[in-house]
Design a protein around this motif. Structure first.
Motif, PDB file in Angstrom:
ATOM      1  N   PRO A 181      22.369  41.192 -46.507  1.00  0.00           N
ATOM      2  CA  PRO A 181      21.313  40.586 -47.935  1.00  0.00           C
ATOM      3  C   PRO A 181      20.103  39.965 -46.915  1.00  0.00           C
ATOM      4  CG  PRO A 181      22.855  38.998 -46.247  1.00  0.00           C
ATOM      5  CD  PRO A 181      23.256  40.174 -46.600  1.00  0.00           C
ATOM      6  N   SER A 182      18.722  39.651 -47.618  1.00  0.00           N
ATOM      7  CA  SER A 182      17.687  39.366 -47.234  1.00  0.00           C
ATOM      8  C   SER A 182      17.136  37.976 -45.532  1.00  0.00           C
ATOM      9  CB  SER A 182      16.304  39.119 -47.721  1.00  0.00           C
ATOM     10  OG  SER A 182      16.345  39.702 -48.688  1.00  0.00           O
ATOM     11  N   VAL A 183      18.654  37.381 -46.768  1.00  0.00           N
ATOM     12  CA  VAL A 183      19.296  35.834 -45.395  1.00  0.00           C
ATOM     13  C   VAL A 183      20.424  35.745 -45.525  1.00  0.00           C
ATOM     14  CG1 VAL A 183      17.673  34.431 -47.055  1.00  0.00           C
ATOM     15  CG2 VAL A 183      17.635  33.745 -44.166  1.00  0.00           C
ATOM     16  N   ALA A 184      20.911  34.333 -44.862  1.00  0.00           N
ATOM     17  CA  ALA A 184      22.369  33.768 -45.232  1.00  0.00           C
ATOM     18  C   ALA A 184      21.926  32.737 -44.842  1.00  0.00           C
ATOM     19  CB  ALA A 184      23.103  34.130 -44.703  1.00  0.00           C
ATOM     20  N   VAL A 185      22.471  31.585 -46.246  1.00  0.00           N
ATOM     21  CA  VAL A 185      23.056  30.128 -45.683  1.00  0.00           C
ATOM     22  C   VAL A 185      24.466  29.903 -45.729  1.00  0.00           C
ATOM     23  CG1 VAL A 185      22.500  27.458 -46.955  1.00  0.00           C
ATOM     24  CG2 VAL A 185      20.304  29.666 -47.379  1.00  0.00           C
ATOM     25  N   LYS A 208      14.718  39.153 -53.509  1.00  0.00           N
ATOM     26  CA  LYS A 208      14.911  38.690 -51.835  1.00  0.00           C
ATOM     27  C   LYS A 208      16.658  38.846 -52.367  1.00  0.00           C
ATOM     28  CE  LYS A 208      11.338  38.873 -49.429  1.00  0.00           C
ATOM     29  NZ  LYS A 208      11.383  40.103 -48.393  1.00  0.00           N
ATOM     30  N   THR A 209      17.324  39.325 -51.994  1.00  0.00           N
ATOM     31  CA  THR A 209      18.960  38.555 -51.203  1.00  0.00           C
ATOM     32  C   THR A 209      19.132  37.077 -51.163  1.00  0.00           C
ATOM     33  OG1 THR A 209      19.242  40.721 -50.406  1.00  0.00           O
ATOM     34  CG2 THR A 209      19.300  40.729 -52.650  1.00  0.00           C
ATOM     35  N   VAL A 210      19.590  36.958 -51.162  1.00  0.00           N
ATOM     36  CA  VAL A 210      20.659  35.410 -50.471  1.00  0.00           C
ATOM     37  C   VAL A 210      22.662  35.429 -50.123  1.00  0.00           C
ATOM     38  CG1 VAL A 210      19.923  33.551 -51.755  1.00  0.00           C
ATOM     39  CG2 VAL A 210      20.791  33.060 -49.753  1.00  0.00           C
ATOM     40  N   LEU A 211      23.069  35.044 -49.196  1.00  0.00           N
ATOM     41  CA  LEU A 211      24.192  34.799 -49.228  1.00  0.00           C
ATOM     42  C   LEU A 211      24.775  33.680 -48.794  1.00  0.00           C
ATOM     43  CD1 LEU A 211      27.456  36.019 -48.822  1.00  0.00           C
ATOM     44  CD2 LEU A 211      26.669  36.849 -46.575  1.00  0.00           C
ATOM     45  N   VAL A 256      20.101  40.018 -39.447  1.00  0.00           N
ATOM     46  CA  VAL A 256      19.660  39.767 -40.723  1.00  0.00           C
ATOM     47  C   VAL A 256      19.665  38.383 -40.687  1.00  0.00           C
ATOM     48  CG1 VAL A 256      21.005  39.178 -42.636  1.00  0.00           C
ATOM     49  CG2 VAL A 256      21.348  41.084 -42.474  1.00  0.00           C
ATOM     50  N   PRO A 257      18.778  37.963 -40.750  1.00  0.00           N
ATOM     51  CA  PRO A 257      18.397  36.337 -40.350  1.00  0.00           C
ATOM     52  C   PRO A 257      19.275  35.118 -41.047  1.00  0.00           C
ATOM     53  CG  PRO A 257      16.109  36.375 -41.529  1.00  0.00           C
ATOM     54  CD  PRO A 257      17.630  37.997 -41.052  1.00  0.00           C
ATOM     55  N   VAL A 269      31.234  35.180 -39.147  1.00  0.00           N
ATOM     56  CA  VAL A 269      29.901  35.479 -40.094  1.00  0.00           C
ATOM     57  C   VAL A 269      28.132  35.842 -39.770  1.00  0.00           C
ATOM     58  CG1 VAL A 269      28.595  35.806 -42.803  1.00  0.00           C
ATOM     59  CG2 VAL A 269      31.387  35.010 -42.209  1.00  0.00           C
ATOM     60  N   ALA A 270      28.083  34.398 -38.823  1.00  0.00           N
ATOM     61  CA  ALA A 270      26.698  34.750 -37.771  1.00  0.00           C
ATOM     62  C   ALA A 270      27.115  35.541 -36.797  1.00  0.00           C
ATOM     63  CB  ALA A 270      27.045  33.010 -36.760  1.00  0.00           C
ATOM     64  N   GLU A 271      27.692  35.726 -36.358  1.00  0.00           N
ATOM     65  CA  GLU A 271      27.814  37.320 -35.394  1.00  0.00           C
ATOM     66  C   GLU A 271      27.962  38.342 -35.895  1.00  0.00           C
ATOM     67  OE1 GLU A 271      31.164  34.982 -31.623  1.00  0.00           O
ATOM     68  OE2 GLU A 271      31.547  36.433 -33.716  1.00  0.00           O
ATOM     69  N   ALA A 272      28.468  38.200 -37.065  1.00  0.00           N
ATOM     70  CA  ALA A 272      27.671  39.623 -38.203  1.00  0.00           C
ATOM     71  C   ALA A 272      27.019  39.957 -38.636  1.00  0.00           C
ATOM     72  CB  ALA A 272      29.396  39.762 -39.057  1.00  0.00           C
TER      73      ALA A 272
END
Length: 118
Positions: A48-52, A3-6, A74-75, A65-68
């Protein structure tokens, strides 16, 4: 395939701590990046699979970024000290899980696993 995370965080030590933790658990990390511009640039090439996300990135807010991410389905989770991040970052942040700061390792891992089914 992992899984990928931004990670979008402007505080270097926090960003690298989150990066090390997630990589040690098998996640592939995009970034970490400290700005909206850098995050949006990464999203042009890969999702990504998800972002922090941190809400405050120095002199800017993470809202674009949240809007994109939302537009691309992408959660994401927030890692911010603000108890009501939508008040400063806009409605796109309302109801998003907020892990607070400092981020609890167990809560971060559990939340990302829940959001991605990992």
């Amino acid at each position: 395939m992992p899984k990928t995370v931004l990670i979008v965080e402007d505080e270097y030590l926090i960003a690298t701590d989150i990066q090390r933790l997630l990589e040690s658990r098998g996640w592939r990390v995009m970034g970490p990046v400290p700005s909206v511009r850098a995050a949006l640039r990464l999203l042009e090439g890969e999702l990504p699979s998800v972002a922090v996300l941190d809400v405050n990135l120095g002199t800017e807010l993470v809202t674009p970024v949240a809007e994109a991410l939302t537009a691309r389905h992408v959660p994401f989770v927030l890692a911010t000290a603000h108890d009501r991040p939508e008040r400063i970052g806009g409605q796109v942040l309302a109801g998003v899980p907020n892990l607070g700061k400092p981020v609890s390792e167990q809560e971060l891992l559990a939340t990302l696993a829940r959001m991605t089914g990992a």
